[in-house]
Design a protein around this motif. Structure first.
Motif: not given
Lengths: 455, 165
Positions: A189, A193, A221-222, A270, A284, B96-98, B100-104, B140, B152-157
């Protein structure tokens, strides 16, 4: 990858895989787990057989009128701000994507998992052109670090165990050794990132293209799939032409079937639906979206007797249950797509000359047919390809001669009788001549044939 | 299905997908609930476009302007889907849809009236889709190493869903 196809060495590849005990342990663990999870997930569906019928019908409906649906998709995606390209073959697609990136001065692209990009050998081409490509799916990231290719279409690094991944990360990323998947995932990760935020472009595949709205649909999924399609300014998506669905109304059927068949999940973490570029007032979406529709032999398959192969939604269920795949793993098949769907698709896409030994990679047990969510008659297709192989002259000479002799003998009882006696007499010699592949599997001729035992 | 049954099914399915779930009665209860979820000095991003969002962050101390610097995003989402326990984020209202993705950590506020029973009902309500629609189910995850689940890979844990009237 497309240049290094080794499907012709399927037998030798398989022998090497079978000798690799850690590979076999990993394959057994993974395919057993997938099988159990898949069965449990599908039990939750009230009328599974009706749902499979529906999915199969929708896919056939698309294939029956593919040019029309593609036209509609192109019109609607263009209206939403995307640029849609058609690529006739792998080379055209590689060069197109390479020049799109070069013209825009892209130095680094973050990439989501895409089997079509493996099919066309995209990474090698871009790297040769001086563009760094970073795989961001964890499994793809692992095999990219190792310099390997995927061995499963859903879990690319299925052949590796946690110790191997731990050592790989310690060697290549300079992190302390760990074999805890949770710790290794956190390391990935962090490393990726930084790459995401620095990337000038995102490259992704797509599970479906929606004709009515011009949307792309991605199951992930990730979260990397969401990153590459929404964070960089430029997004390039590549998918093969048959991935179209008529409208979003058909999507629920595939949301119910695809993740359950693939990983045993009721739905992936997702499901992203991307429709064109960022519009005024939106915060976005890529500012530039290029969609590459790859043919690479699909039109020819569509016109032929094996067109049902194009119904495939790439869930991987057929490989998880295949006794051959479970034993030899994905690399033995020597190209992008392994397992039952892979042996058929590889032979159709790359031609008999490059892939004829793959046609043997089945026991015809039919387990793949039982699990296919879109009812592809894989066994029928494999039999058609076996016939085609003989017609095209790619069968073994000894096998052909043996079959001709057998055919002649069974039609004349007196010859058959004597042939049997003679072969019994010379059985050790025949065994030696034909090798363990043929004679090793045949019963020794009887001293008293069946018809002699009859009163 | 009655509204109550839909909400119950949604909560059950969301919890199965490893999302935290919480039901609050009104905006007062919402204001009290959110600070408890984003403790430990987390930097919180909230677009604060709706009344529910404003109520949600009323008592949150540490807020930031951009989601890129945030540890947590608190936002009202477009819809919920009971059948799968999913929430839906979309590029509407300048969102911004991101985020919901970037913060953990992602805290989703979902009014019960926005929960659809099935996927079909949700898609029928969507009409012409905005540029980016994300159907989100749980945090994620990956199983790429030995099929062992890692969160929690790339998206929220962590994903928390607060259902409110």
């Amino acid at each position: 990858m497309s240049e290094e196809q080794t499907s012709r060495n399927f037998r030798a590849n398989s022998a090497a895989s079978i000798a690799d005990l850690s590979l076999r342990a990993a394959m057994k663990n993974a395919t057993d787990t997938f099988g159990t999870r898949r069965t449990a997930a599908l039990e939750a569906i009230a009328d599974l057989e009706a749902l499979r019928d529906k999915a199969s019908d929708v896919r056939m409906q698309v294939l029956d009128r593919l040019p029309e649906y593609l036209e509609k998709f192109t019109t609607n995606a263009t209206r939403a701000g995307a640029t849609v390209h058609r690529a006739a073959d792998a080379q055209a697609a590689r060069e197109l994507i390479g020049s799109l990136l070069k013209e825009r001065g892209v130095k680094m692209a973050a990439k989501g998992k895409s089997m079509v990009s493996e099919e066309i050998g995209l990474n090698a081409h871009l790297q040769a052109a001086g563009i760094e490509v970073v795989e961001t799916d964890l499994g793809e990231f692992i095999i990219q670090l190792e310099g390997e290719t995927p061995s499963h279409i859903i879990v690319p690094a299925i052949h590796k165990n946690r110790q191997q991944v731990g050592r790989l990360f310690a060697d290549r990323l300079g992190v302390p050794y760990s074999e805890d998947p949770q710790v290794l995932t956190k390391i990935a990760r962090k490393v990726m990132r930084e790459k995401f935020l620095a990337a000038d472009a995102g490259i992704s595949g797509a599970n479906f293209a929606i004709a009515e709205t011009g949307s792309l649909v991605l199951f992930t999924n990730e979260g990397n799939g969401r990153m590459v399609t929404s964070v960089p300014k430029l997004h390039i998506a590549i998918l093969s032409v048959e991935k179209v669905l008529p409208s979003l109304a058909e999507l629920p059927t595939f949301i119910r079937l695809l993740p359950r068949s693939a990983t045993g999940q009721a739905i992936t973490s997702y499901v992203s639906i991307i429709t064109g570029t960022r519009k005024p007032g939106e915060a976005t979406g890529a500012q530039e979206l290029h969609i590459v529709l790859l043919d690479n032999g699909r039109s020819e398959i569509l016109a032929g007797a094996c067109r049902e192969m194009l119904k495939c939604i790439r869930c991987g269920a057929c490989m998880n249950v295949c006794p051959v795949y479970r034993t030899v793993g994905g690399h033995a098949y020597g190209w992008t797509y392994p397992g039952p769907m892979g042996m058929v698709l590889t032979t159709l896409l790359t031609g008999m000359e490059k892939s004829y030994p793959l046609v043997d990679a089945s026991t015809l047990c039919g387990a793949c047919v039982d699990v296919c969510p879109v009812r592809i008659p894989l066994v029928e297709l494999i039999l058609k390809l076996r016939e085609r192989r003989i017609k095209e002259g790619y069968s073994d000479t000894r096998e052909r001669l043996g079959m001709r002799f057998f055919g002649a003998a069974v039609q004349r009882p007196e010859i058959f009788f004597w042939a049997q006696r003679v072969s019994r007499l010379f059985w050790p010699v025949i065994q030696k001549l034909t090798g363990k592949d043929v004679a090793g599997r045949l019963p020794e001729p009887s001293s008293r044939p069946f018809h002699r035992r009859m009163p | 299905m009655s509204r109550e049954e839909i909400v119950t099914l949604f909560m059950e399915k969301a919890a199965l997908a490893a999302a935290g779930t919480l039901e609050v009665a009104d905006s007062e209860a919402l204001s009290a609930a959110v600070p408890l979820l984003v403790q430990d000095g987390k930097k919180v991003y909230c677009p604060a476009l709706t009344q529910l969002e404003q109520a949600a962050v009323r008592d949150v101390v540490f807020r930031v302007e951009g989601y890129a610097q945030a540890d947590a995003t608190v936002e009202e989402v477009l819809a919920g889907i009971a059948e799968t326990g999913s929430i839906v984020c979309a590029s509407v209202e300048g969102r911004a849809v991101q985020a919901s993705l970037l913060p953990s950590h992602h805290v989703a506020i979902l009014p019960t009236g926005k929960i659809y029973a099935t996927l079909e009902e949700f898609f029928a309500s969507l009409g012409t889709p905005p540029t980016n629609v994300a159907i989100i189910t749980g945090p994620s995850r990956t199983a790429d190493i030995e099929l062992t689940l890692a969160i929690g890979v790339h998206g929220p844990e962590r994903l928390d869903i607060i259902v409110t009237a």
